[in-house]
Design an enzyme around this catalytic site. Sequence first.
Site, PDB file in Angstrom:
ATOM      1  N   HIS A 292      38.195  44.454  45.092  1.00 14.50           N
ATOM      2  CA  HIS A 292      38.010  44.130  46.505  1.00 14.50           C
ATOM      3  C   HIS A 292      39.307  43.548  47.066  1.00 14.50           C
ATOM      4  CE1 HIS A 292      37.505  39.658  46.797  1.00 14.50           C
ATOM      5  NE2 HIS A 292      37.001  39.733  45.577  1.00 14.50           N
TER       6      HIS A 292
ATOM      7  N   ASP B 171      48.184  45.281  32.101  1.00 12.99           N
ATOM      8  CA  ASP B 171      48.420  46.227  31.014  1.00 12.99           C
ATOM      9  C   ASP B 171      47.105  46.719  30.410  1.00 12.99           C
ATOM     10  OD1 ASP B 171      51.198  46.248  31.222  1.00 12.99           O
ATOM     11  OD2 ASP B 171      51.408  44.474  29.970  1.00 12.99           O
TER      12      ASP B 171
ATOM     13  N   HIS C 141      38.180  30.156  46.401  1.00 14.29           N
ATOM     14  CA  HIS C 141      37.688  30.162  47.783  1.00 14.29           C
ATOM     15  C   HIS C 141      38.232  28.992  48.609  1.00 14.29           C
ATOM     16  CE1 HIS C 141      34.009  33.046  47.322  1.00 14.29           C
ATOM     17  NE2 HIS C 141      35.162  33.603  46.973  1.00 14.29           N
TER      18      HIS C 141
ATOM     19  N   GLU D  85      33.696  42.424  50.386  1.00 19.17           N
ATOM     20  CA  GLU D  85      33.027  42.021  49.149  1.00 19.17           C
ATOM     21  C   GLU D  85      32.515  40.600  49.252  1.00 19.17           C
ATOM     22  OE1 GLU D  85      32.946  40.167  45.024  1.00 19.17           O
ATOM     23  OE2 GLU D  85      34.029  39.612  46.857  1.00 19.17           O
ATOM     24  N   GLU D  86      33.310  39.746  49.878  1.00 22.56           N
ATOM     25  CA  GLU D  86      32.952  38.330  49.963  1.00 22.56           C
ATOM     26  C   GLU D  86      31.707  38.087  50.817  1.00 22.56           C
ATOM     27  OE1 GLU D  86      34.195  36.289  48.092  1.00 22.56           O
ATOM     28  OE2 GLU D  86      36.290  36.694  47.680  1.00 22.56           O
TER      29      GLU D  86
ATOM     30  N   ASP E 282      53.947  50.125  29.826  1.00 14.69           N
ATOM     31  CA  ASP E 282      53.907  48.676  30.036  1.00 14.69           C
ATOM     32  C   ASP E 282      54.185  48.431  31.523  1.00 14.69           C
ATOM     33  OD1 ASP E 282      54.114  45.957  29.934  1.00 14.69           O
ATOM     34  OD2 ASP E 282      55.567  45.898  28.305  1.00 14.69           O
TER      35      ASP E 282
ATOM     36  N   ASP F 296      41.840  35.650  44.191  1.00 17.55           N
ATOM     37  CA  ASP F 296      40.565  36.280  44.543  1.00 17.55           C
ATOM     38  C   ASP F 296      40.681  36.966  45.897  1.00 17.55           C
ATOM     39  OD1 ASP F 296      37.918  37.017  44.680  1.00 17.55           O
ATOM     40  OD2 ASP F 296      37.205  35.035  45.279  1.00 17.55           O
TER      41      ASP F 296
END
Length: 519
Positions: free
Chosen positions: A129, A323, A304, A175-176, A47, A141
């Site tokens: 990312h 988890d 964003h 990535e963005e 856990d 994000d």
Amino acid sequence: MRSRTPRPVWPAVLAVVAATTLTATAAAAAPVHPHLAPSSTAVDAPDIPLANVKTHLTQFQSIANTNGGNRAHGRPGYLASVNYLRSQLDAVGYTTTVQSFTYAGATGYNLLAEWPAGDPDAVVLTGAHLDSVTSGPGINDNGSGSAAILEVALAVPRSGFTPDKRLRFAWWGAEELGLRGSRHYVNSLSGAERDRIQQYLNFDMVGSPNAGYFVYDGDDSDGVGAGPGPEGSAEIEQTIQAYYTSIGVTTQGTDFDGRSDYGPFIAVGIPAGGTFTGAEGIKSSAQAALWGGTAGQAFDSCYHRSCDTTANVNDTALDRNTDAIAYTVWELAQTSPPPGDTVWSDTFETATGWVVDPAGTDTATTGAWERGDPATTSSSGTTLQLGTTVSGSFDLVTGAAAGSSAGSHDVDGGVTTIQSPAVSLPSTGALTLSFSWYLAHLSNATSADYLRVRVVGSSTVTALSVTGTASNRAGAWQTTSTDISSLSGQTVHILIDVADASNPSLVEAGVDDVRIAEG
């Protein structure tokens, strides 16, 4: 997660459990999951402490605060994030590599971390990312996915887990800006290196404040959208869903629409999967009934934006997803034992009559096989003799003691052999020999150095034959199984020999958990 035109979220329910309507308050206050019942694999995932994951998010927020408010590609906050992760991973024994690339006139970085155990030809790669957009710190994000997989990676040494497959973790840059980092990584791999990656797990936004519980639809069971992932993706989907079913949470499918870093992997046929808690899409009334939260609002209204801070994370979703990541990594990294009834086995926790140099022809001057409690040895940064066994405290090892240096008790001068007690095999039915093993050496090894396992009766079946190469090869437990049905009805011995047979070189080997099964 990379920007795109909002799309509808597919409503098909892929894992249905007892229906319970959750209010937003009840969902936010849901407790940490109970420990799972024992799985079909050997070791259950731990856990993962939510507090540890949130500590990493706080660090990402601090990095953004002191570096212009973001952690974007080409900005100092991104490199500071890489350095923070790398320091955490180096401290617990990962082998880390920073891969650089150039995009839009700026240098980007991917961080790769590999745990030095498990079969290097069977890699489970887990990625997220690390970059934010320029307009905010990017805590959901994708600080959430980055922090979650970091804490799962740290749990491997903390729990003492010994995976059968090789675990690799990755944090992608840019990535963005169009999956630039993951695309660079995949394009840099040779065909053989791509083939070694058996599964890619992607986690991009796993703590959305108005969270949904989405699993990438590996087998296209919802029948809409982008279609299935490469063969093997369904296994990932089913494994993740098994975890959510165990805690009573319904999931829905989300398509491989090319929006996150799984894209370059599925493009070259690597199975992929993962979870996602939603971005700018709108939560429906039916979804709010399943998961709580607010219908008619975005899963992440700060997507964003500058408000994507540590206050923009749903603790329950973050905890459950972390988890789920651990459960999936642990399940996929373990090899199920061969089926059938055990005819004979040995874990080496007690002496059962193995004989060293049974024919009196061994030539090795040091490093003879023994049943022992092994000590770790290393040289030039390469782990040679493993101090960990597959089960218990003892294995067969080439000189269990560490000595004053890595070369004190390694195999030197030729061949050392060890033979099992006699084993009577049944006369009918299929028979399989399975065992765990490793061969380790430094770059002064040659193809004359080897580890070999044979089953000897009226004829001989070679179950393993691995030769040395002129490169550093770290010790790492691997598993193999071989059909020995041709020896049915015979009394046989298992014969294991290892050689340092050419130039003097550092050679170590180990064998554990030997089993012959019928059926």
